[in-house]
Design a protein around this motif. Structure first.
Motif, PDB file in Angstrom:
ATOM      1  N   PHE A  41       0.830  -1.206   0.000  1.00 11.03           N
ATOM      2  CA  PHE A  41       0.000   0.000   0.000  1.00 11.03           C
ATOM      3  C   PHE A  41       0.864   1.255   0.000  1.00 11.03           C
ATOM      4  O   PHE A  41       0.630   2.187  -0.776  1.00 11.03           O
ATOM      5  N   LEU A  42       1.890   1.285   0.858  1.00  7.76           N
ATOM      6  CA  LEU A  42       2.767   2.450   0.930  1.00  7.76           C
ATOM      7  C   LEU A  42       3.542   2.643  -0.371  1.00  7.76           C
ATOM      8  O   LEU A  42       3.724   3.769  -0.843  1.00  7.76           O
ATOM      9  N   ALA A  43       4.009   1.532  -0.964  1.00  4.98           N
ATOM     10  CA  ALA A  43       4.774   1.632  -2.207  1.00  4.98           C
ATOM     11  C   ALA A  43       3.909   2.178  -3.342  1.00  4.98           C
ATOM     12  O   ALA A  43       4.315   3.097  -4.074  1.00  4.98           O
ATOM     13  N   SER A  44       2.714   1.610  -3.509  1.00  4.00           N
ATOM     14  CA  SER A  44       1.842   2.069  -4.595  1.00  4.00           C
ATOM     15  C   SER A  44       1.357   3.498  -4.357  1.00  4.00           C
ATOM     16  O   SER A  44       1.245   4.292  -5.299  1.00  4.00           O
ATOM     17  N   THR A  45       1.076   3.847  -3.085  1.00  7.66           N
ATOM     18  CA  THR A  45       0.625   5.208  -2.781  1.00  7.66           C
ATOM     19  C   THR A  45       1.734   6.222  -3.022  1.00  7.66           C
ATOM     20  O   THR A  45       1.495   7.325  -3.526  1.00  7.66           O
ATOM     21  N   TYR A  46       2.969   5.862  -2.675  1.00  9.89           N
ATOM     22  CA  TYR A  46       4.101   6.771  -2.903  1.00  9.89           C
ATOM     23  C   TYR A  46       4.287   7.047  -4.393  1.00  9.89           C
ATOM     24  O   TYR A  46       4.478   8.193  -4.805  1.00  9.89           O
ATOM     25  N   VAL A  47       4.215   6.002  -5.213  1.00 12.86           N
ATOM     26  CA  VAL A  47       4.388   6.187  -6.653  1.00 12.86           C
ATOM     27  C   VAL A  47       3.244   7.009  -7.239  1.00 12.86           C
ATOM     28  O   VAL A  47       3.458   7.907  -8.066  1.00 12.86           O
ATOM     29  N   SER A  48       2.014   6.721  -6.814  1.00 15.15           N
ATOM     30  CA  SER A  48       0.872   7.462  -7.360  1.00 15.15           C
ATOM     31  C   SER A  48       0.896   8.927  -6.940  1.00 15.15           C
ATOM     32  O   SER A  48       0.583   9.820  -7.735  1.00 15.15           O
ATOM     33  N   SER A  49       1.282   9.205  -5.693  1.00 10.10           N
ATOM     34  CA  SER A  49       1.342  10.598  -5.233  1.00 10.10           C
ATOM     35  C   SER A  49       2.481  11.356  -5.901  1.00 10.10           C
ATOM     36  O   SER A  49       2.369  12.566  -6.158  1.00 10.10           O
ATOM     37  N   ALA A  50       3.590  10.657  -6.192  1.00  9.57           N
ATOM     38  CA  ALA A  50       4.714  11.314  -6.857  1.00  9.57           C
ATOM     39  C   ALA A  50       4.361  11.743  -8.276  1.00  9.57           C
ATOM     40  O   ALA A  50       4.901  12.738  -8.787  1.00  9.57           O
ATOM     41  N   ASN A  51       3.467  11.008  -8.923  1.00  3.67           N
ATOM     42  CA  ASN A  51       3.060  11.330 -10.296  1.00  3.67           C
ATOM     43  C   ASN A  51       1.670  11.949 -10.356  1.00  3.67           C
ATOM     44  O   ASN A  51       1.062  12.016 -11.432  1.00  3.67           O
ATOM     45  N   LEU A  52       1.175  12.394  -9.213  1.00  2.75           N
ATOM     46  CA  LEU A  52      -0.195  12.893  -9.160  1.00  2.75           C
ATOM     47  C   LEU A  52      -0.351  14.206  -9.932  1.00  2.75           C
ATOM     48  O   LEU A  52      -1.365  14.417 -10.594  1.00  2.75           O
ATOM     49  N   LEU A  72      -5.308   5.843  -5.948  1.00  4.43           N
ATOM     50  CA  LEU A  72      -5.417   4.387  -5.941  1.00  4.43           C
ATOM     51  C   LEU A  72      -5.052   3.747  -7.274  1.00  4.43           C
ATOM     52  O   LEU A  72      -4.729   2.554  -7.316  1.00  4.43           O
ATOM     53  N   THR A  73      -5.105   4.519  -8.351  1.00  2.04           N
ATOM     54  CA  THR A  73      -4.926   3.913  -9.682  1.00  2.04           C
ATOM     55  C   THR A  73      -3.731   4.466 -10.452  1.00  2.04           C
ATOM     56  O   THR A  73      -3.254   3.812 -11.369  1.00  2.04           O
ATOM     57  N   ASN A  74      -3.257   5.662 -10.097  1.00  2.00           N
ATOM     58  CA  ASN A  74      -2.178   6.267 -10.869  1.00  2.00           C
ATOM     59  C   ASN A  74      -0.853   5.546 -10.613  1.00  2.00           C
ATOM     60  O   ASN A  74      -0.525   5.206  -9.477  1.00  2.00           O
ATOM     61  N   THR A  75      -0.083   5.312 -11.664  1.00  2.00           N
ATOM     62  CA  THR A  75       1.213   4.642 -11.532  1.00  2.00           C
ATOM     63  C   THR A  75       2.091   5.005 -12.720  1.00  2.00           C
ATOM     64  O   THR A  75       1.581   5.372 -13.792  1.00  2.00           O
ATOM     65  N   ASP A  76       3.404   4.900 -12.511  1.00  2.00           N
ATOM     66  CA  ASP A  76       4.352   5.133 -13.609  1.00  2.00           C
ATOM     67  C   ASP A  76       4.890   3.820 -14.163  1.00  2.00           C
ATOM     68  O   ASP A  76       5.915   3.806 -14.851  1.00  2.00           O
ATOM     69  N   ASN A  77       4.210   2.719 -13.845  1.00  2.00           N
ATOM     70  CA  ASN A  77       4.553   1.363 -14.295  1.00  2.00           C
ATOM     71  C   ASN A  77       5.787   0.780 -13.614  1.00  2.00           C
ATOM     72  O   ASN A  77       6.171  -0.350 -13.917  1.00  2.00           O
ATOM     73  N   SER A  78       6.417   1.531 -12.713  1.00  2.00           N
ATOM     74  CA  SER A  78       7.509   0.942 -11.935  1.00  2.00           C
ATOM     75  C   SER A  78       6.964   0.055 -10.819  1.00  2.00           C
ATOM     76  O   SER A  78       7.555  -0.973 -10.477  1.00  2.00           O
ATOM     77  N   VAL A  79       5.824   0.456 -10.246  1.00  3.19           N
ATOM     78  CA  VAL A  79       5.136  -0.310  -9.207  1.00  3.19           C
ATOM     79  C   VAL A  79       3.662  -0.368  -9.585  1.00  3.19           C
ATOM     80  O   VAL A  79       3.090   0.668  -9.953  1.00  3.19           O
ATOM     81  N   PRO A  80       3.019  -1.532  -9.528  1.00  6.86           N
ATOM     82  CA  PRO A  80       1.593  -1.599  -9.873  1.00  6.86           C
ATOM     83  C   PRO A  80       0.738  -0.775  -8.927  1.00  6.86           C
ATOM     84  O   PRO A  80       1.133  -0.466  -7.798  1.00  6.86           O
ATOM     85  N   ALA A  81      -0.435  -0.404  -9.396  1.00  2.00           N
ATOM     86  CA  ALA A  81      -1.390   0.302  -8.548  1.00  2.00           C
ATOM     87  C   ALA A  81      -1.879  -0.613  -7.431  1.00  2.00           C
ATOM     88  O   ALA A  81      -1.737  -1.833  -7.492  1.00  2.00           O
ATOM     89  N   PHE A  82      -2.483   0.003  -6.384  1.00  2.00           N
ATOM     90  CA  PHE A  82      -2.848  -0.777  -5.191  1.00  2.00           C
ATOM     91  C   PHE A  82      -3.879  -1.843  -5.507  1.00  2.00           C
ATOM     92  O   PHE A  82      -3.808  -2.951  -4.987  1.00  2.00           O
ATOM     93  N   HIS A  83      -4.861  -1.550  -6.374  1.00  8.92           N
ATOM     94  CA  HIS A  83      -5.885  -2.555  -6.671  1.00  8.92           C
ATOM     95  C   HIS A  83      -5.301  -3.726  -7.460  1.00  8.92           C
ATOM     96  O   HIS A  83      -5.800  -4.850  -7.371  1.00  8.92           O
ATOM     97  N   VAL A  84      -4.223  -3.477  -8.223  1.00 13.41           N
ATOM     98  CA  VAL A  84      -3.538  -4.574  -8.908  1.00 13.41           C
ATOM     99  C   VAL A  84      -2.768  -5.423  -7.901  1.00 13.41           C
ATOM    100  O   VAL A  84      -2.767  -6.657  -7.970  1.00 13.41           O
TER     101      VAL A  84
END
Length: 324
Positions: A41-52, A72-84
């Motif tokens: 959760f922390l990993a996916s949230t960090y990536v999504s917030s960084a690219n928000l 919850l869904t935004n990602t740069d493809n380095s780490v999957p989104a939380f729902h994935v």
């Protein structure tokens, strides 16, 4: 008299549920699972917030206004989104919390002592199912509230009512998905005497649906159906719909379709779309009601599979002889 009997049974069920919740919370297994879910959760949230910022400023994205859904869904493809991530971890949660629900009690001798008490047998099974679901629901709700609180503190953006409904639907759907794997693992714990056997069988079923099932479907489709390169557009749409319907026999595919539609409001269809349907379509977000109508078959399938597994568990357990 009947009211007293119902009240007594409800009190016993509450006691058993509290016992199951306390037993799971104190176990090292549950602590390890919480750490895994928290780290993902922390990993996916960090990536999504960084690219928000880039996601929100993208004028071509019809979902740019939904800030909290982007978390919850935004990602740069380095780490999957939380729902994935949750599609992968949810079966492990359900299996880990239920693979030894009954056979560990039987092997430890506590099942006989429990049944010697004035306890209804079905109460024990219901408590084994409801207790872990309460823990999982509380865990997911806490993570989502942490996400919303962090988003409010960081951005100060007000949360839209549609986002609240979609995130609540996502949590409920995730609990149902975990409930399917929990009911399946409880069924295996009743069927097999050894906890290791039930755990390996449940993991084998999960691996089959996750890894081998799409491979089997592709092999069968390519072997039995004509080459898609020689099909017309209408035949190609039916071809792709058939493949998707076969893949939806997997619980993971049902969960993926449903969560994607709930968390990404611009998703308007879960199947192939013809050129006639695309002409004149304006990229926009669907309302919550329309998204729920799209995911209703997936939700019904997950609920039906969960009910079937639990009904089989109930039938076998109620007829099973318990001896010391």
């Amino acid at each position: 008299m009947n009211n007293l009997k119902v009240s007594f049974k409800a009190d016993l069920l509450t006691i058993l549920i509290n016992k199951e919740v306390a037993a799971h919370i104190r176990s090292w297994r549950f602590i390890v699972l919480i750490l895994l879910v928290l780290l993902t959760f922390l990993a996916s949230t960090y990536v999504s917030s960084a690219n928000l910022r880039n996601a929100v400023n993208n004028a071509q994205d019809p979902d740019q206004a939904f800030l909290y859904l982007k978390l919850l869904t935004n990602t740069d493809n380095s780490v999957p989104a939380f729902h994935v991530f949750l599609n992968f971890l949810a079966p492990l949660l359900g299996i880990a919390l239920g693979f030894d629900a009954i056979n560990s009690e039987r092997n430890g001798g506590t099942l006989t002592r429990l049944m010697a008490q004035p306890i209804y047998r079905d109460n024990l099974l219901i408590a084994k199912f409801i207790g872990p679901l309460i823990i999982v629901g509380t865990l997911l709700s806490a993570l989502i509230l942490f996400l919303i609180g962090g988003g409010l503190l960081a951005t100060g953006v007000r949360m839209e009512p549609q986002e609240v409904l979609r995130i609540v639907g996502f949590v409920i759907l995730s609990v149902i998905y975990i409930g399917f794997w929990l009911s399946l693992s409880i069924l295996l714990s009743i069927r097999f005497k050894q906890a290791a056997t039930s755990a390996l069988t449940a993991i084998g079923i999960w691996l089959f649906f996750t890894v081998f099932f799409p491979i089997v479907i592709n092999l069968l489709v390519h072997a039995l159906l004509p080459n898609p390169n020689y099909l017309s557009e209408a035949q190609l749409i039916k071809y792709n719909e058939l493949i998707l319907n076969l893949l939806r026999l997997s619980p993971g595919q049902l969960y993926t379709d449903a969560t994607t539609t709930l968390l990404i409001p611009s998703v308007r269809s879960l199947g192939p779309v013809s050129m006639e349907q695309m002409i004149g379509a304006i990229p926009s977000s669907l309302g919550v009601k329309d998204s729920l109508l799209i995911v209703w078959p997936q939700l019904s399938g997950l609920i039906a599979a969960t009910v079937v597994c639990f009904a089989l568990s109930y039938y076998i357990f109620m007829r099973k002889e318990i001896r010391s």
